[in-house]
Write an enzyme that holds these catalytic residues in place. Structure first.
Site, PDB file in Angstrom:
ATOM      1  N   HIS A   1      37.716  67.174  60.642  1.00 55.84           N
ATOM      2  CA  HIS A   1      38.179  67.609  59.314  1.00 55.84           C
ATOM      3  C   HIS A   1      39.513  66.991  58.980  1.00 55.84           C
ATOM      4  O   HIS A   1      39.756  66.569  57.858  1.00 55.84           O
ATOM      5  CB  HIS A   1      38.433  69.119  59.284  1.00 55.84           C
ATOM      6  CG  HIS A   1      37.227  69.920  59.540  1.00 55.84           C
ATOM      7  ND1 HIS A   1      37.249  71.267  59.658  1.00 55.84           N
ATOM      8  CD2 HIS A   1      35.957  69.531  59.692  1.00 55.84           C
ATOM      9  CE1 HIS A   1      36.041  71.700  59.884  1.00 55.84           C
ATOM     10  NE2 HIS A   1      35.240  70.661  59.923  1.00 55.84           N
TER      11      HIS A   1
ATOM     12  N   CYS B   1      27.259  50.626  54.035  1.00 56.18           N
ATOM     13  CA  CYS B   1      28.307  51.616  53.758  1.00 56.18           C
ATOM     14  C   CYS B   1      29.098  52.052  54.987  1.00 56.18           C
ATOM     15  O   CYS B   1      29.797  53.044  54.932  1.00 56.18           O
ATOM     16  CB  CYS B   1      27.702  52.848  53.086  1.00 56.18           C
ATOM     17  SG  CYS B   1      26.531  53.727  54.114  1.00 56.18           S
TER      18      CYS B   1
HETATM   19  C1  PEP Z   1      27.361  54.989  59.361  1.00 54.84           C
HETATM   20  O1  PEP Z   1      26.796  55.451  60.355  1.00 54.84           O
HETATM   21  O2  PEP Z   1      27.750  53.820  59.255  1.00 54.84           O
HETATM   22  C2  PEP Z   1      27.616  55.863  58.210  1.00 54.84           C
HETATM   23  C3  PEP Z   1      28.082  55.380  57.082  1.00 54.84           C
HETATM   24  O3  PEP Z   1      27.410  57.178  58.406  1.00 54.84           O
HETATM   25  P1  PEP Z   1      28.516  58.124  59.057  1.00 54.84           P
HETATM   26  O4  PEP Z   1      29.729  57.290  59.334  1.00 54.84           O
HETATM   27  O5  PEP Z   1      28.771  59.215  58.083  1.00 54.84           O
HETATM   28  O6  PEP Z   1      27.813  58.575  60.290  1.00 54.84           O
END
Ligand code: PEP
Ligand code: MG
Length: 765
Positions: A366, A678
């Protein structure tokens, strides 16, 4: 000599883990080893931070006066020889050896037999462990094997202690300059005075104390019990039918315990007998828990945990009334503590918080999420740092490198100040790019979307020119709640996010918990959480949560029309089929209820290698793909980036990851599926150049990084990147890839005035 057992060795390691101060730990090690091996001398030599010398860090048998003073060059004497050759030395008569050097402070003349082994951790020399004795014959093969085993077990711990410093140069111990590695929490550089944020008191820490005002204490206890009862009431009320049966039953158990006259009567009796409220509470809870533990029935036994839980909640209520408001000093502060909550942050004027250092937590805690949202540099999981010992010290939070710098010497301080100023100027200068497209000089346009999860991020994203939200991490609001949010609560929140960005698209990802993303109110304990109940697996098994989330998202889309749905951690075709069915059913049932929702596009995250391999079979059920490069890298390389032992192997430029990304791009083209990326990779300039060459034309990244990446893209020609990509196809390691890309980055002006934080660390002075 009797051979010591491996159990004894384990007990040494455990003991080490429990002791705090480096000197005490090291002294313990040599004492325990000397006793175990029954030898006259056991000594530990550690490398200095510049790796030029070895210093006697602890000894049992040589003169204690020599500790911190006896110093050898890396190839000097027998110890230096072991360090330079990284090999074991077992001699029958050490003083007779040509390489022997007498160090007067150690008074070591009478010792003949000598056995020394190098201490190596993650391929780096930490120091040398030595035993010595009076006899004139080498140590046995068994002893040699034992010492080698001990060294390999202890090297990691000793390396931590070594990096903490404090084991030499006693004179400067107080204001010593030290660097502590941690994990990147939120980008940026912050400089200020260390301000300790203490955790809320736990029941275990309450100590005996008399009451000064029995009437006030009695009232405080009654109020606290009533407040906890209300808290539970509203918690279970909010959740209603969305709660799994066993969890709602737990609420009833808690209420019964809380309301039992036994609890309040015992506490009040103790206050009448002279105890203050917290101490009366602690004793009563302790007694009740013990009674439960004594029960034969396993169900009743397990209630001991519940009563302790209740006791902690009552204590929190009691203390929240007493917690003095913090007098924030009128200067730049770096908040440091175990984990820093929203409530802690709220106690300080935001402009005074220049950085956050947490000794626990990870990139996805968090605190890190909040810091990202608020634009405060943060470093997480700085395990060896003890903030309470450095209150008021000058501290730097380097969120770019994931490092904290204590008591920086003047030259380093000046350098950091310059970097902070430059970074601020650089960011201000980039504001002019906000409405410009991210397009290469030869016209290849990349859409830059933002990753978000808190409403607080919406403004920075828009201010920095995000063309939409590529990843809304819906688990974040779940993580900062104290119970599952209701459909209505979610609706209110999602509507605000969609409205802030409309008409720009927003990809809302359904709940992605598990792994390192835990909900405080839903414990998932698994031996291997990264391969367990994560993302879509969890939500399909808890369909009531998924349905209410989908409904809230669909309803929030009304009037905005920019919602896309994104499914995390897909690893099988039937998962996405089931998900689509749930969405179709939710659309139908809402329409039947008279709510005019529309069927949104459904996207799939590629994070698990199987999703990549099954792409053609998954394609009929999805409208777009978003690559989560963080998890994809982790699962392709089998590397946990939060594990310091292997985190150096985590690199999204590893050739295996690049091959995967090229394959995904080609497959998506063939299947006419829009694809974006992403993960953190979209913020790494070297990676962005290669992704652009591969043809990726949509990236989603933190708002903070959008202007920097836009500037980079606008300063290159894609045609120059294509031969570069071709060359990287022959690379065998991420280092080779980075070396290949570096000149082009430099040519684009990167790594100098555009990104001062990327320069090599300023070394210790
Ligand atoms: C990832 O795994 O690259 C992703 C964007 O998801 P998170 O970082 O939220 O696991
Ligand atoms: Mg992920």
């Amino acid at each position: 000599m009797q051979q010591p057992s491996l159990n004894a060795l384990t007990s040494i390691v455990e003991q080490i883990a429990r002791t705090g101060d480096p000197r005490t730990v090291m002294t313990n090690i040599v004492q325990r080893l000397r006793d175990l091996i029954r030898v006259e001398v056991c000594s530990l030599y550690l490398c200095t931070p510049d790796h030029q010398h070895l210093i006697l860090a602890a000894t049992e048998g040589l003169s204690p006066q020599a500790v911190g003073k006896a110093k050898l060059k890396l190839d000097e004497g027998l110890v230096g020889h072991i360090a330079a050759s990284l090999s074991t030395l077992n001699l029958g008569d050490a003083p007779e050896d040509d390489r022997f050097v007498f160090i007067p402070e150690t008074h070591e003349m009478p010792y003949h037999r000598f056995l020394g082994v190098p201490l190596i951790h993650l391929r780096k020399l930490v120091g040398v462990l030595v035993i010595q004795g009076r006899e004139r014959e080498p140590f046995s093969q068994e002893t040699e094997a034992f010492l080698i085993t001990v060294a390999s077990q202890l090297a990691g711990t000793l390396s931590h202690l070594q990096s903490q410093g404090g084991w030499y140069e006693k004179r400067h111990a107080r204001a010593r300059y030290r660097r502590f590695p941690g994990l990147k929490g939120a980008p940026g550089l912050g400089l200020g005075k260390l301000w300790l944020v203490r955790p809320h008191l736990s029941l275990d820490q309450v100590r005996a104390a008399c009451t000064a005002a029995p009437e006030a204490d009695r009232a405080a206890i009654r109020d606290a019990i009533a407040a906890v009862s209300e808290e539970l009431e509203s918690g279970s009320g909010h959740l209603g039918q969305h709660l799994p049966g066993d969890v709602s039953a737990l609420f009833n158990v808690y209420q019964m315990m809380l309301q039992s006259p036994e609890l309040s009567d015992q506490i009040l009796a103790r206050i009448d007998a002279g105890d203050n409220a917290p101490w009366a509470l602690k004793q009563t809870i302790g007694n009740m828990a013990e009674q439960f533990r004594q029960a034969d029935d396993p169900y009743l036994k397990a209630r001991a945990e519940d009563i302790c839980n209740i006791g902690q909640r009552i204590l929190n209520q009691l203390l929240s009334r007493e917690r003095p408001s913090v007098e924030a000093p009128d200067e730049a502060l770096i908040l440091a503590g175990e984990l820093i909550s929203i409530a802690d942050l709220a106690e300080f004027p935001l402009e005074r918080i220049h950085g956050i250092i947490c000794t626990q937590g990870s990139t996805l805690s968090h605190t890190a999420i909040l810091a990202n949202a608020l634009g405060i540099p943060a470093v997480m999981g700085v395990e060896n740092f003890q903030p309470d010992q450095h209150k008021g010290a000058a501290l730097i939070a380097d969120g770019h490198r994931g490092e904290c710098v204590l008591n920086p010497p003047p030259a380093l301080l000046a350098e950091y100040r310059r970097m902070i100023d430059e970074e601020q100027r650089f960011m201000q200068g980039l504001e002019r790019l906000r409405d410009q497209p991210a397009v290469t000089r030869d016209g290849f346009q990349v859409r830059l979307l933002t990753n978000t999860g808190l409403l607080a991020d919406a403004t920075p994203g828009l201010q920095r020119g995000a063309e939409g939200v590529g990843l809304y991490r819906s688990e974040i609001p779940f993580m900062i709640h104290d119970s599952f949010p209701t459909e209505q609560e979610q609706l209110t929140l999602y509507r605000k996010v969609l409205a802030a960005y409309a008409p720009r698209p927003v990809s809302m990802r359904t709940l992605d918990i598990g792994g390192d993303k835990q909900l405080p109110y839903f414990d998932i304990s698994e031996s291997n959480p990264y391969l367990g109940w994560r993302g879509i697996r969890f939500t399909l098994d808890n369909a009531q949560l998924l349905i209410s989330q989908i409904r809230a998202m669909l309803r929030a889309d009304i009037g905005n029309g920019n919602l896309k749905l994104l499914v995390p951690m897909v690893s099988r075709v039937d998962e996405i089929q089931s998900f689509r069915r749930y969405v179709e059913k939710a659309v139908e049932s809402l329409q039947r209820e008279g709510t005019e929702v529309r069927m949104p596009d459904i996207g799939m995250m590629i994070e698990v290698p199987s999703a990549m391999l099954l792409l053609p079979r998954l394609a009929p059920f999805i409208d777009f793909v978003s690559i989560g490069s963080n998890d994809l890298t982790q699962y392709l390389l089998a590397v946990d980036r939060n594990n310091p032992r292997v985190s150096a192997l985590f690199d999204h430029l590893n050739p295996a990851v690049l091959v995967a990304l090229e394959q995904i791009r080609q497959q998506c083209d063939a299947l006419s599926l829009p694809v974006s990326l992403c993960g953190e990779m979209a913020s790494d300039p070297a990676a962005v150049l290669l992704l652009t060459a591969m043809g990726y034309d949509c990236l989603s990244l933190s708002a903070y990084n959008i202007p920097r990446i836009k500037l980079l893209l606008r300063s290159v020609d894609r045609t120059d990147l294509l031969p570069l990509l071709e060359q990287t196809r022959r690379c065998n390691s991420e280092t080779e890839v980075r070396e290949l890309v570096a000149p082009l980055l430099k040519q684009a002006g990167w790594g100098q005035e555009k990104g001062p934080w990327m320069e090599e660390p300023v070394s210790e002075t």
